[in-house]
Design a protein around this motif. Sequence first.
Motif, PDB file in Angstrom:
ATOM      1  N   ARG A  68       1.033  -1.174   0.113  1.00 28.04           N
ATOM      2  CA  ARG A  68      -0.183  -0.078  -0.514  1.00 28.04           C
ATOM      3  C   ARG A  68       0.844   1.263  -0.063  1.00 28.04           C
ATOM      4  O   ARG A  68       1.499   1.405   0.410  1.00 28.04           O
ATOM      5  CB  ARG A  68      -0.648  -0.211   1.264  1.00 28.04           C
ATOM      6  N   GLU A  69       0.823   2.075  -0.780  1.00 27.71           N
ATOM      7  CA  GLU A  69       1.169   3.310  -0.844  1.00 27.71           C
ATOM      8  C   GLU A  69       0.398   4.238  -1.159  1.00 27.71           C
ATOM      9  O   GLU A  69      -0.308   4.141  -1.834  1.00 27.71           O
ATOM     10  CB  GLU A  69       2.215   3.342  -1.936  1.00 27.71           C
ATOM     11  N   ARG A  70       0.124   5.967  -0.437  1.00 27.02           N
ATOM     12  CA  ARG A  70      -0.671   6.399  -0.230  1.00 27.02           C
ATOM     13  C   ARG A  70      -2.494   5.521  -0.449  1.00 27.02           C
ATOM     14  O   ARG A  70      -2.761   6.315  -1.166  1.00 27.02           O
ATOM     15  CB  ARG A  70      -0.662   7.515  -1.718  1.00 27.02           C
ATOM     16  N   GLY A  71      -2.497   5.551   0.061  1.00 28.15           N
ATOM     17  CA  GLY A  71      -3.829   4.608  -0.344  1.00 28.15           C
ATOM     18  C   GLY A  71      -4.312   3.487  -0.878  1.00 28.15           C
ATOM     19  O   GLY A  71      -5.189   2.791  -0.889  1.00 28.15           O
ATOM     20  N   ALA A  72      -3.353   3.398  -2.021  1.00 25.02           N
ATOM     21  CA  ALA A  72      -3.633   2.397  -3.224  1.00 25.02           C
ATOM     22  C   ALA A  72      -2.974   1.829  -3.031  1.00 25.02           C
ATOM     23  O   ALA A  72      -1.877   1.362  -2.093  1.00 25.02           O
ATOM     24  CB  ALA A  72      -3.343   3.006  -4.456  1.00 25.02           C
ATOM     25  N   VAL A  73      -3.642   0.134  -3.266  1.00 22.52           N
ATOM     26  CA  VAL A  73      -2.445  -1.539  -3.446  1.00 22.52           C
ATOM     27  C   VAL A  73      -2.630  -1.846  -4.631  1.00 22.52           C
ATOM     28  O   VAL A  73      -3.202  -2.082  -5.080  1.00 22.52           O
ATOM     29  CB  VAL A  73      -3.854  -2.225  -2.408  1.00 22.52           C
ATOM     30  N   GLU A  74      -1.686  -1.730  -4.301  1.00 21.13           N
ATOM     31  CA  GLU A  74      -0.510  -2.648  -5.893  1.00 21.13           C
ATOM     32  C   GLU A  74      -0.336  -4.105  -5.419  1.00 21.13           C
ATOM     33  O   GLU A  74       0.142  -4.904  -4.377  1.00 21.13           O
ATOM     34  CB  GLU A  74       0.409  -2.068  -6.860  1.00 21.13           C
ATOM     35  N   GLY A 130       4.678 -11.525 -13.538  1.00 21.01           N
ATOM     36  CA  GLY A 130       4.771  -9.878 -13.499  1.00 21.01           C
ATOM     37  C   GLY A 130       3.532  -9.656 -14.500  1.00 21.01           C
ATOM     38  O   GLY A 130       3.119  -8.459 -14.276  1.00 21.01           O
ATOM     39  N   ARG A 131       2.487 -10.504 -13.729  1.00 20.18           N
ATOM     40  CA  ARG A 131       1.055  -9.582 -13.396  1.00 20.18           C
ATOM     41  C   ARG A 131       1.246  -8.555 -12.629  1.00 20.18           C
ATOM     42  O   ARG A 131       1.514  -8.906 -11.522  1.00 20.18           O
ATOM     43  CB  ARG A 131      -0.059 -11.297 -13.225  1.00 20.18           C
ATOM     44  N   ARG A 132       0.204  -7.542 -12.831  1.00 18.64           N
ATOM     45  CA  ARG A 132      -0.483  -6.607 -12.267  1.00 18.64           C
ATOM     46  C   ARG A 132      -0.937  -6.063 -11.609  1.00 18.64           C
ATOM     47  O   ARG A 132      -2.234  -6.104 -13.161  1.00 18.64           O
ATOM     48  CB  ARG A 132       0.605  -5.469 -12.307  1.00 18.64           C
ATOM     49  N   ARG A 133      -1.886  -5.330 -10.655  1.00 18.83           N
ATOM     50  CA  ARG A 133      -3.611  -5.585 -10.917  1.00 18.83           C
ATOM     51  C   ARG A 133      -3.570  -4.210  -9.246  1.00 18.83           C
ATOM     52  O   ARG A 133      -2.449  -4.638  -7.923  1.00 18.83           O
ATOM     53  CB  ARG A 133      -4.640  -6.409 -10.354  1.00 18.83           C
ATOM     54  N   ALA A 134      -4.378  -3.069  -9.471  1.00 20.29           N
ATOM     55  CA  ALA A 134      -3.848  -2.526  -8.432  1.00 20.29           C
ATOM     56  C   ALA A 134      -5.447  -2.023  -7.996  1.00 20.29           C
ATOM     57  O   ALA A 134      -6.632  -2.109  -8.271  1.00 20.29           O
ATOM     58  CB  ALA A 134      -3.531  -0.631  -9.073  1.00 20.29           C
ATOM     59  N   VAL A 135      -5.433  -1.614  -6.972  1.00 24.30           N
ATOM     60  CA  VAL A 135      -7.026  -1.303  -5.973  1.00 24.30           C
ATOM     61  C   VAL A 135      -6.997  -0.175  -5.754  1.00 24.30           C
ATOM     62  O   VAL A 135      -5.803   0.641  -4.755  1.00 24.30           O
ATOM     63  CB  VAL A 135      -7.320  -1.934  -4.670  1.00 24.30           C
ATOM     64  N   GLY A 136      -7.345   0.773  -6.093  1.00 28.69           N
ATOM     65  CA  GLY A 136      -7.659   2.260  -5.943  1.00 28.69           C
ATOM     66  C   GLY A 136      -7.833   3.459  -4.037  1.00 28.69           C
ATOM     67  O   GLY A 136      -7.365   3.868  -4.104  1.00 28.69           O
ATOM     68  N   SER A 137      -8.729   2.618  -3.166  1.00 30.03           N
ATOM     69  CA  SER A 137      -8.244   2.734  -2.034  1.00 30.03           C
ATOM     70  C   SER A 137      -8.352   1.219  -1.035  1.00 30.03           C
ATOM     71  O   SER A 137      -9.514   0.981  -1.150  1.00 30.03           O
ATOM     72  CB  SER A 137      -9.581   3.352  -1.673  1.00 30.03           C
ATOM     73  N   ALA A 138      -8.103   1.118  -0.171  1.00 28.47           N
ATOM     74  CA  ALA A 138      -8.004   0.256   0.954  1.00 28.47           C
ATOM     75  C   ALA A 138      -6.735   0.463   2.066  1.00 28.47           C
ATOM     76  O   ALA A 138      -6.248   1.508   2.256  1.00 28.47           O
ATOM     77  CB  ALA A 138      -7.074  -1.295   0.350  1.00 28.47           C
ATOM     78  N   GLY A 139      -7.410  -0.084   3.133  1.00 30.65           N
ATOM     79  CA  GLY A 139      -6.887   0.537   5.112  1.00 30.65           C
ATOM     80  C   GLY A 139      -5.726  -0.009   5.139  1.00 30.65           C
ATOM     81  O   GLY A 139      -4.973  -1.110   3.898  1.00 30.65           O
ATOM     82  N   LEU A 165     -10.496  -8.567 -11.202  1.00 35.03           N
ATOM     83  CA  LEU A 165     -10.266  -8.204  -9.748  1.00 35.03           C
ATOM     84  C   LEU A 165     -11.699  -8.592  -8.979  1.00 35.03           C
ATOM     85  O   LEU A 165     -12.415  -7.013  -9.290  1.00 35.03           O
ATOM     86  CB  LEU A 165      -9.305  -6.932  -8.884  1.00 35.03           C
ATOM     87  N   GLN A 166     -12.198  -9.020  -8.763  1.00 34.04           N
ATOM     88  CA  GLN A 166     -13.532  -8.982  -8.271  1.00 34.04           C
ATOM     89  C   GLN A 166     -13.811  -9.106  -6.247  1.00 34.04           C
ATOM     90  O   GLN A 166     -13.305 -10.606  -5.789  1.00 34.04           O
ATOM     91  CB  GLN A 166     -14.079 -10.645  -8.907  1.00 34.04           C
ATOM     92  N   GLU A 167     -15.141  -7.909  -5.965  1.00 35.55           N
ATOM     93  CA  GLU A 167     -15.080  -8.125  -4.431  1.00 35.55           C
ATOM     94  C   GLU A 167     -15.667  -9.581  -4.416  1.00 35.55           C
ATOM     95  O   GLU A 167     -16.731  -9.643  -4.936  1.00 35.55           O
ATOM     96  CB  GLU A 167     -15.415  -6.843  -4.423  1.00 35.55           C
ATOM     97  N   ILE A 168     -15.890 -10.089  -3.201  1.00 33.76           N
ATOM     98  CA  ILE A 168     -16.186 -11.581  -2.983  1.00 33.76           C
ATOM     99  C   ILE A 168     -17.187 -11.462  -1.402  1.00 33.76           C
ATOM    100  O   ILE A 168     -18.188 -12.128  -1.582  1.00 33.76           O
ATOM    101  CB  ILE A 168     -16.075 -12.444  -3.639  1.00 33.76           C
ATOM    102  N   LEU A 169     -16.568 -10.556  -1.102  1.00 34.65           N
ATOM    103  CA  LEU A 169     -17.004 -10.429   0.635  1.00 34.65           C
ATOM    104  C   LEU A 169     -16.643  -9.569   1.478  1.00 34.65           C
ATOM    105  O   LEU A 169     -15.836  -8.686   0.901  1.00 34.65           O
ATOM    106  CB  LEU A 169     -16.170 -11.838   1.110  1.00 34.65           C
ATOM    107  N   ARG A 170     -17.521  -8.540   1.995  1.00 30.51           N
ATOM    108  CA  ARG A 170     -17.209  -7.585   2.905  1.00 30.51           C
ATOM    109  C   ARG A 170     -17.712  -7.967   4.227  1.00 30.51           C
ATOM    110  O   ARG A 170     -18.977  -7.995   4.916  1.00 30.51           O
ATOM    111  CB  ARG A 170     -18.010  -6.806   2.138  1.00 30.51           C
ATOM    112  N   LEU A 171     -17.665  -7.322   5.295  1.00 24.93           N
ATOM    113  CA  LEU A 171     -17.624  -7.788   6.496  1.00 24.93           C
ATOM    114  C   LEU A 171     -17.819  -6.898   7.246  1.00 24.93           C
ATOM    115  O   LEU A 171     -16.043  -6.458   8.007  1.00 24.93           O
ATOM    116  CB  LEU A 171     -16.755  -9.228   7.490  1.00 24.93           C
ATOM    117  N   PRO A 172     -18.575  -6.040   7.763  1.00 27.45           N
ATOM    118  CA  PRO A 172     -18.728  -4.752   9.031  1.00 27.45           C
ATOM    119  C   PRO A 172     -17.909  -5.351   9.644  1.00 27.45           C
ATOM    120  O   PRO A 172     -17.991  -6.348  10.699  1.00 27.45           O
ATOM    121  CB  PRO A 172     -20.074  -4.394   8.694  1.00 27.45           C
TER     122      PRO A 172
END
Length: 473
Positions: free
Chosen positions: A365-371, A377-386, A433-440
């Motif tokens: 994680r760098e500046r709130g984004a996760v690579e 050599g594959r890459r993908r980014a999550v724009g915002s994560a804790g 990259l698919q969100e499959i679960l979210r637990l509050p």
Amino acid sequence: MALSPRRLLLALLALLALARPAAAQPSPSPAVPQRPAAAQARPAAPPRPAVARVVDALARSLGPVAGRALVAAAPLVSDAPAPRGAQLAASLAAQLAGKLGEGAQAQKEPIPLPLAREAARDGAALVHLAVEIGAGRLRVTADVYPVPRTVWARIRDPEPGPIAHAYAEAPLDAEIRSFLAPVPLVAARVDRAKNFEGDVVALACGDLDADGSLEILSVSRRRVTTLRLRGGRVVPLSSRSWPDVVAVHPSPLREPLAFATLVERERDGELLPPFADVGLTDRARSVRFDGKLQALAELPGLAVPDAGGSACTTTWGPLLTGPLGPCAPADPPPATSALEGRYDALASARLLSARGEPFTVWAARERGAVELRDSAGRRRAVGSAGAQLALGDLDQDGEPELLAALDVLDPLEDAVVVWSWRRREGGPDRAALQEILRLPAPAGVRALAVCPPDGPGRAPFTVATADEIWVVR
């Protein structure tokens, strides 16, 4: 008595030598502590696929089988649906036959022992495998039976007992899971328990004491603890206070960075008990613990997760950056030579594809984004994560899952989010990259860790909030 000039010169030189200050003697060096045997041992290789480990262990135990031998497997017994269970049993038989010598051949389909005796009548021996999947493990028993050579021998003892026996087991991985029914990821069962401390900063999960059950390794700013959840309670197993283990860092960070990594190794075909590398910026050095939380070695710098093991960095402030090196002299070189960005959270895992091919995945994680990136050599980014991250293969399908908290200021809005990274879909730069679960998690997420599989369902993961420990299945 008058002295000759020569004697007078010698006397003057002697007086000068006595008057000269004695040369400073070097103070004895303090005894250099010997590194524990675990740190001195030669490097051990990361674990191989479960099928390969089991087959090799059986072949070593049985040794060469003289003459023509038939290797046959009984039908698979499994606590999880196994639509391709027959193929798994046949594959184990074929691989073991290849290890036992030129005279061995494999039965193409699983058959019970009475039918296997009939199929082996023209050979010299029968190697029969009992294959079981249970509690997240593959278990295989092999028995070697002699084949009666004459009619009279068959009459006297038509079903002779085994003359050799072997047993091997290994945790399930993606290769074995490819023979079982897919595991759904959309539902979750959460076991919660009130924690006895609220400053947990890192978690790890695995069979640290090699007793066959999973433990949670909890790292707080005060102590390191192994624990389990039982009956809705957090039950500590072992605990070590930080002041008893390693000195305080001269300039600890206000908001600490912490990592806990369980490292499994294999040597000469045997799976070694794991050790735990724990790094905390409150402390001057990282520490390597055994299963009873005895300190095996102090490690220079901060130990961070890297490809199923640990690597150490000596360059950090509020952010992690710079070169990485082995944490101990006997450790293998790190898979990542340097941290090229400036990160406040890291995660890494060594996984297996459905074909049994190992690969590594990293998240930073760098500046709130996760690579996300992998060893292909594959890459993908999550724009915002804790800033709490974990990686693993929850459904054991050979594709990684990323677990992360939310990047929110109010803990009431926090949650654990699980994304599945479908690396084979859409090309190397467009993998899904698919969100499959979210637990509050309204108390706020403090730490995350993925556990090895321990049952027929998906691999569990554990969460530390401000006041609880969760195990999610």
